[in-house]
Motif scaffolding. Structure first.
Motif, PDB file in Angstrom:
ATOM      1  N   PHE A   1      -5.337  -2.176  -6.552  1.00 10.58           N
ATOM      2  CA  PHE A   1      -6.644  -2.815  -6.445  1.00 10.58           C
ATOM      3  C   PHE A   1      -6.432  -4.299  -6.154  1.00 10.58           C
ATOM      4  O   PHE A   1      -5.568  -4.936  -6.753  1.00 10.58           O
ATOM      5  CB  PHE A   1      -7.438  -2.665  -7.743  1.00 10.58           C
ATOM      6  CG  PHE A   1      -7.575  -1.249  -8.215  1.00 10.58           C
ATOM      7  CD1 PHE A   1      -8.576  -0.429  -7.716  1.00 10.58           C
ATOM      8  CD2 PHE A   1      -6.700  -0.737  -9.165  1.00 10.58           C
ATOM      9  CE1 PHE A   1      -8.702   0.884  -8.151  1.00 10.58           C
ATOM     10  CE2 PHE A   1      -6.820   0.569  -9.603  1.00 10.58           C
ATOM     11  CZ  PHE A   1      -7.819   1.389  -9.096  1.00 10.58           C
TER      12      PHE A   1
ATOM     13  N   ILE B   1       0.836  -1.197   0.000  1.00 11.49           N
ATOM     14  CA  ILE B   1       0.000   0.000   0.000  1.00 11.49           C
ATOM     15  C   ILE B   1       0.879   1.258   0.000  1.00 11.49           C
ATOM     16  O   ILE B   1       0.648   2.201  -0.760  1.00 11.49           O
ATOM     17  CB  ILE B   1      -0.953  -0.014   1.220  1.00 11.49           C
ATOM     18  CG1 ILE B   1      -1.972  -1.156   1.078  1.00 11.49           C
ATOM     19  CG2 ILE B   1      -1.665   1.332   1.368  1.00 11.49           C
ATOM     20  CD1 ILE B   1      -2.801  -1.400   2.323  1.00 11.49           C
TER      21      ILE B   1
ATOM     22  N   ARG C   1      -2.338   3.360  -8.401  1.00 18.01           N
ATOM     23  CA  ARG C   1      -3.450   2.749  -7.685  1.00 18.01           C
ATOM     24  C   ARG C   1      -3.174   1.269  -7.440  1.00 18.01           C
ATOM     25  O   ARG C   1      -2.545   0.594  -8.254  1.00 18.01           O
ATOM     26  CB  ARG C   1      -4.754   2.895  -8.483  1.00 18.01           C
ATOM     27  CG  ARG C   1      -5.083   4.313  -8.934  1.00 18.01           C
ATOM     28  CD  ARG C   1      -5.480   5.205  -7.776  1.00 18.01           C
ATOM     29  NE  ARG C   1      -6.692   4.750  -7.126  1.00 18.01           N
ATOM     30  CZ  ARG C   1      -7.941   5.026  -7.567  1.00 18.01           C
ATOM     31  NH1 ARG C   1      -8.117   5.742  -8.681  1.00 18.01           N
ATOM     32  NH2 ARG C   1      -9.003   4.605  -6.908  1.00 18.01           N
TER      33      ARG C   1
ATOM     34  N   GLU D   1       1.278   4.149  -3.003  1.00 15.60           N
ATOM     35  CA  GLU D   1       0.958   5.553  -2.723  1.00 15.60           C
ATOM     36  C   GLU D   1       2.145   6.455  -2.992  1.00 15.60           C
ATOM     37  O   GLU D   1       1.997   7.542  -3.576  1.00 15.60           O
ATOM     38  CB  GLU D   1       0.478   5.689  -1.274  1.00 15.60           C
ATOM     39  CG  GLU D   1      -0.881   5.049  -1.038  1.00 15.60           C
ATOM     40  CD  GLU D   1      -1.324   5.128   0.408  1.00 15.60           C
ATOM     41  OE1 GLU D   1      -0.465   5.376   1.295  1.00 15.60           O
ATOM     42  OE2 GLU D   1      -2.516   4.940   0.671  1.00 15.60           O
TER      43      GLU D   1
ATOM     44  N   GLU E   1      -5.730   4.120   9.532  1.00 11.89           N
ATOM     45  CA  GLU E   1      -5.440   3.351   8.334  1.00 11.89           C
ATOM     46  C   GLU E   1      -3.940   3.201   8.146  1.00 11.89           C
ATOM     47  O   GLU E   1      -3.147   3.964   8.707  1.00 11.89           O
ATOM     48  CB  GLU E   1      -6.028   4.058   7.097  1.00 11.89           C
ATOM     49  CG  GLU E   1      -7.542   3.992   7.027  1.00 11.89           C
ATOM     50  CD  GLU E   1      -8.043   4.507   5.679  1.00 11.89           C
ATOM     51  OE1 GLU E   1      -7.273   5.173   4.984  1.00 11.89           O
ATOM     52  OE2 GLU E   1      -9.196   4.237   5.350  1.00 11.89           O
TER      53      GLU E   1
ATOM     54  N   THR F   1     -11.272  -1.366  -1.422  1.00 16.50           N
ATOM     55  CA  THR F   1     -10.003  -0.648  -1.391  1.00 16.50           C
ATOM     56  C   THR F   1      -8.874  -1.569  -0.922  1.00 16.50           C
ATOM     57  O   THR F   1      -9.104  -2.653  -0.379  1.00 16.50           O
ATOM     58  CB  THR F   1     -10.078   0.553  -0.437  1.00 16.50           C
ATOM     59  OG1 THR F   1     -10.218   0.064   0.915  1.00 16.50           O
ATOM     60  CG2 THR F   1     -11.260   1.456  -0.781  1.00 16.50           C
TER      61      THR F   1
ATOM     62  N   TYR G   1     -12.368  -1.561 -11.918  1.00 18.99           N
ATOM     63  CA  TYR G   1     -11.042  -1.070 -11.557  1.00 18.99           C
ATOM     64  C   TYR G   1     -10.457  -0.193 -12.662  1.00 18.99           C
ATOM     65  O   TYR G   1      -9.801   0.827 -12.372  1.00 18.99           O
ATOM     66  CB  TYR G   1     -10.113  -2.237 -11.239  1.00 18.99           C
ATOM     67  CG  TYR G   1     -10.437  -2.947  -9.940  1.00 18.99           C
ATOM     68  CD1 TYR G   1     -11.154  -2.310  -8.931  1.00 18.99           C
ATOM     69  CD2 TYR G   1     -10.006  -4.251  -9.703  1.00 18.99           C
ATOM     70  CE1 TYR G   1     -11.449  -2.943  -7.747  1.00 18.99           C
ATOM     71  CE2 TYR G   1     -10.292  -4.894  -8.516  1.00 18.99           C
ATOM     72  CZ  TYR G   1     -11.014  -4.247  -7.532  1.00 18.99           C
ATOM     73  OH  TYR G   1     -11.293  -4.876  -6.351  1.00 18.99           O
TER      74      TYR G   1
ATOM     75  N   GLN H   1      -7.132  -0.906   1.584  1.00 17.58           N
ATOM     76  CA  GLN H   1      -7.313  -0.945   3.036  1.00 17.58           C
ATOM     77  C   GLN H   1      -8.295  -2.044   3.427  1.00 17.58           C
ATOM     78  O   GLN H   1      -8.118  -2.721   4.453  1.00 17.58           O
ATOM     79  CB  GLN H   1      -7.830   0.418   3.532  1.00 17.58           C
ATOM     80  CG  GLN H   1      -6.882   1.576   3.317  1.00 17.58           C
ATOM     81  CD  GLN H   1      -5.717   1.589   4.286  1.00 17.58           C
ATOM     82  OE1 GLN H   1      -5.747   0.877   5.286  1.00 17.58           O
ATOM     83  NE2 GLN H   1      -4.706   2.378   4.008  1.00 17.58           N
ATOM     84  N   ASP H   2      -9.347  -2.228   2.637  1.00 13.38           N
ATOM     85  CA  ASP H   2     -10.297  -3.310   2.896  1.00 13.38           C
ATOM     86  C   ASP H   2      -9.597  -4.661   2.805  1.00 13.38           C
ATOM     87  O   ASP H   2      -9.844  -5.563   3.613  1.00 13.38           O
ATOM     88  CB  ASP H   2     -11.442  -3.270   1.879  1.00 13.38           C
ATOM     89  CG  ASP H   2     -12.357  -2.078   2.049  1.00 13.38           C
ATOM     90  OD1 ASP H   2     -12.512  -1.596   3.183  1.00 13.38           O
ATOM     91  OD2 ASP H   2     -12.929  -1.628   1.037  1.00 13.38           O
TER      92      ASP H   2
ATOM     93  N   CYS I   1     -12.065   3.094 -12.374  1.00 17.59           N
ATOM     94  CA  CYS I   1     -11.538   3.848 -11.232  1.00 17.59           C
ATOM     95  C   CYS I   1     -10.243   4.563 -11.601  1.00 17.59           C
ATOM     96  O   CYS I   1      -9.988   5.685 -11.140  1.00 17.59           O
ATOM     97  CB  CYS I   1     -11.300   2.911 -10.046  1.00 17.59           C
ATOM     98  SG  CYS I   1     -12.811   2.354  -9.230  1.00 17.59           S
TER      99      CYS I   1
ATOM    100  N   GLN J   1     -13.088   6.265  -6.279  1.00 17.51           N
ATOM    101  CA  GLN J   1     -12.838   5.285  -5.228  1.00 17.51           C
ATOM    102  C   GLN J   1     -13.419   3.927  -5.619  1.00 17.51           C
ATOM    103  O   GLN J   1     -14.551   3.838  -6.074  1.00 17.51           O
ATOM    104  CB  GLN J   1     -13.476   5.773  -3.914  1.00 17.51           C
ATOM    105  CG  GLN J   1     -13.141   4.920  -2.704  1.00 17.51           C
ATOM    106  CD  GLN J   1     -11.772   5.235  -2.122  1.00 17.51           C
ATOM    107  OE1 GLN J   1     -10.945   5.855  -2.763  1.00 17.51           O
ATOM    108  NE2 GLN J   1     -11.533   4.798  -0.898  1.00 17.51           N
ATOM    109  N   PRO J   2     -12.675   2.843  -5.416  1.00 22.43           N
ATOM    110  CA  PRO J   2     -13.203   1.527  -5.779  1.00 22.43           C
ATOM    111  C   PRO J   2     -14.166   0.972  -4.734  1.00 22.43           C
ATOM    112  O   PRO J   2     -14.174   1.408  -3.572  1.00 22.43           O
ATOM    113  CB  PRO J   2     -11.945   0.672  -5.858  1.00 22.43           C
ATOM    114  CG  PRO J   2     -11.012   1.296  -4.881  1.00 22.43           C
ATOM    115  CD  PRO J   2     -11.277   2.777  -4.968  1.00 22.43           C
TER     116      PRO J   2
END
Length: 334
Positions: free
Chosen positions: A116, A105, A114, A109, A331, A299, A286, A301-302, A289, A295-296
Motif C-alpha cells: 500500500f 510491486i 500486500r 506479489e 499492468e 493501489t 489499509y 499500480q495507481d 484491506c 481492494q484498496p
C-alpha cells in the motif's frame, strides 16, 4: 494486528498516531538510525526500539511494516520487509524511478504480501467530494482543471529534500499528490508538458496534462513559497464549477449554472471537510484491506502511474517537449 514502523520522523509519528486509534492494532517495534528519534518513538508507543531493521523483522513478530523513510529508501526497505513475509504500508512516492517501483510491486506479489502506498489526498474529504461530484456527472463534461500545492521548502529542516536523488524534488514529492488525484478523478493522462525552476531555495514546477477524455489540467507545485502551506483546486465542466481552497474558511465551494429564474449567475454550496485525520482514515483502510482481503482505494499500480506522470513532467521540463504516455500497456507484471 501487529505492526512495526521504520523511520521515526514526522510521518513515522503520524503513522504511530493513526495505529494507536485502531482497535486490535499493536505497535510492536520501531526502528531508526537516529537514536533521539528512536527513543522518543519507543517511549510514545511503548514498542521495543530496534537499531537494526533486520532484527526488528526477525524478532518483533510484526505482520505489517510502515516504511516512513526518505523516498530513495522506499524500495530497499519495502523489499526486505516483503521478503520477510510482512505486508508493507509505504509512504509516497512509491519510488523514484519506474524500475524500482515495478520491482517493489513484483516482490510483494511473489511473497504473497500486500503493498500500500500513502497517497493520502484520496482520503481528504474535500478531494473525495470533488471526485464524487465529477463521477456523478454534477459538473457535466470536464473541460479544465487547475490545482496547486505550495509551501515552504522542507529542506530547511530536512536537508535530504534538497538532494534530487533522495527526494525527487518538488514534482515527485509534492506535485505527485495532485497527479494521483487527477488521474483518479479524470482518467488516464495522454500527454504531459512540464516546466521547472530551481534557484536557491526555490523549487517550482508546473505541468499541463491532457487526458484521454480531452480534459486539460494545469498543476503547480512550489517549495520555497513565503506564505503558509496552501492547496487549491478548481475543476470546470459543461454544467458547473467546483472549487476547494485550504486558505479559505470554507474548504469546498460548488458553483452550479443558475436556473433561468435565479437571481444570480451561480449558487454556492459549501461543504464541511470533516473531523477525522485523512492519515487515520488511510491507515485504518489499509489495515481493513489486509484483514478483509479487499481492494484498496489506491493501489500500488495507481502509485506506479502517478510516478510515471511525475517523471514525464520532469522529462518534459528537461527537454522542452511534451511527453506522450502509453496507456495501452498492461499492468506491471505479477
Amino acid at each position: 494486528m501487529k505492526v512495526a514502523i521504520v523511520g521515526c520522523g514526522g510521518l513515522g509519528n503520524v503513522h504511530a498516531g493513526a495505529y494507536s486509534k485502531i482497535p486490535g492494532v499493536t505497535i510492536v517495534g520501531v526502528c531508526d538510525i537516529d537514536a533521539n528519534h528512536l527513543s522518543k518513538m519507543a517511549q510514545r508507543t511503548g514498542a521495543k526500539a530496534y537499531e537494526s531493521f533486520d532484527e526488528m523483522l526477525e524478532q518483533s513478530g510484526c505482520e505489517v511494516v510502515s516504511v516512513t523513510l526518505p523516498s530513495h529508501l522506499h524500495k530497499p526497505f519495502s523489499i526486505k520487509a516483503a521478503q520477510a513475509g510482512k505486508h508493507v504500508i509505504c509512504e509516497k512516492p512509491i519510488a523514484l524511478n519506474l524500475e524500482d517501483a515495478a520491482e517493489m510491486i513484483r516482490v510483494c506479489e511473489e511473497n504473497g504480501v500486500r503493498l500500500f502506498i500513502g497517497h493520502v489526498v484520496r482520503f481528504f474529504p474535500e478531494y473525495v467530494q470533488m471526485k464524487n461530484k465529477i463521477a456523478q456527472g454534477a459538473l457535466g463534461r470536464i473541460g479544465v482543471a487547475h490545482l496547486k500545492r505550495i509551501g515552504g521548502h522542507p529542506g530547511e529542516r530536512r536537508p535530504w529534500f534538497k538532494d534530487e536523488e533522495k527526494s525527487g524534488g518538488v514534482v515527485l514529492d509534492l506535485m505527485v499528490h495532485d497527479l494521483d488525484f487527477l488521474r483518479w478523478s479524470l482518467g488516464e493522462v495522454r500527454s504531459v508538458y512540464g516546466l521547472r525552476k530551481l534557484e536557491g531555495n526555490v523549487d517550482y514546477a508546473a505541468a499541463t496534462l491532457v487526458f484521454e477524455s480531452g480534459a486539460v489540467a494545469n498543476v503547480e507545485a512550489h517549495w520555497g513559497y513565503q506564505g503558509p502551506f496552501t492547496t487549491a483546486a478548481e475543476i470546470a465542466g459543461s454544467e458547473g464549477l467546483i472549487r476547494s481552497d485550504s486558505s479559505k474558511s470554507v474548504s469546498l465551494q460548488i458553483r452550479k449554472a443558475a436556473a433561468d429564474n435565479a437571481k444570480g449567475p451561480f449558487v454556492e454550496v459549501p461543504q464541511s471537510p470533516g473531523f477525522h485525520s485523512p492519515f487515520e482514515l488511510e491507515i485504518k483502510h489499509y489495515i481493513e484491506c489486509i484483514v478483509e482481503n479487499k481492494q484498496p482505494i489506491v493501489t500500488a499500480q495507481d502509485a506506479y502511474k502517478a510516478l510515471e506522470i511525475g517523471l514525464a513532467a520532469l522529462e518534459s521540463a528537461r527537454t522542452g517537449k511534451a511527453v506522450f504516455l502509453n496507456n495501452s500497456a498492461q499492468e506491471v507484471s505479477r
